[in-house]
Design an enzyme around this catalytic site. Structure first.
Site, PDB file in Angstrom:
ATOM      1  N   TYR A  34       0.847  -1.193   0.000  1.00 17.27           N
ATOM      2  CA  TYR A  34       0.000   0.000   0.000  1.00 17.27           C
ATOM      3  C   TYR A  34       0.883   1.244   0.000  1.00 17.27           C
ATOM      4  CZ  TYR A  34      -3.740  -3.240   1.458  1.00 17.27           C
ATOM      5  OH  TYR A  34      -4.633  -4.272   1.554  1.00 17.27           O
ATOM      6  N   HIS A 101      -0.117 -11.594   0.482  1.00 20.48           N
ATOM      7  CA  HIS A 101      -1.205 -10.844  -0.126  1.00 20.48           C
ATOM      8  C   HIS A 101      -1.942 -11.676  -1.175  1.00 20.48           C
ATOM      9  CE1 HIS A 101      -2.010  -6.316  -0.295  1.00 20.48           C
ATOM     10  NE2 HIS A 101      -3.053  -6.886  -0.818  1.00 20.48           N
TER      11      HIS A 101
END
Length: 109
Positions: A34, A101
Site C-alpha cells: 500500500y 497478499h
C-alpha cells in the site's frame, strides 16, 4: 489511507486510526504494497504508545516495481527482507498476523 481512495493528510489518517482505537477497534490490517510501504508508516505512527491495544496484521508478496508493474513473490529471502522492512516502517517489535497478499508466482507455498 495512502492511495487508491483519494487524497488524505497524515494528520487525518492518524486521527482516524486513533479514533477507531478509542471506539474499540482491535484489529489493524495493512500491507507493504500500500503506497510502497507508506501506509505501514502511517499505521505505525497511529498506534505508537498503544501497541498493546491492537492486533496488528500486515501482508507481503506484492513486489511493486513501479506504479503499474508488480510481481507476486514468495521466496523465503524476499519474505524475510519484507518482514524486517515492515517491522521498521511500523515501528514495532512484532506483528501479530503476517501473511501473503496473493499466491506467489515465484515460489511454491
Amino acid at each position: 489511507m495512502s492511495e487508491g481512495y483519494g487524497p488524505t493528510s497524515w494528520d487525518d489518517a492518524i486521527d482516524t486510526i486513533r479514533r477507531g482505537l478509542d471506539l474499540g477497534v482491535t484489529l489493524i490490517d495493512t500491507a507493504d504494497a500500500y503506497a510502497f510501504g507508506h501506509n505501514e508508516v502511517r499505521v505505525g505512527r497511529a498506534i505508537a504508545g498503544r501497541r498493546n491495544d491492537v492486533q496488528l496484521a500486515t501482508k507481503t508478496g506484492i513486489d511493486r516495481m513501479g506504479s503499474d508493474t508488480w510481481v507476486l513473490r514468495g521466496e523465503a529471502n524476499y519474505i524475510k527482507r519484507a518482514w524486517d522492512a515492515s517491522l521498521m516502517r511500523l515501528g514495532v517489535d512484532h506483528i501479530d498476523l503476517y501473511y501473503l497478499h496473493r499466491p506467489p508466482q515465484t515460489a511454491e507455498i
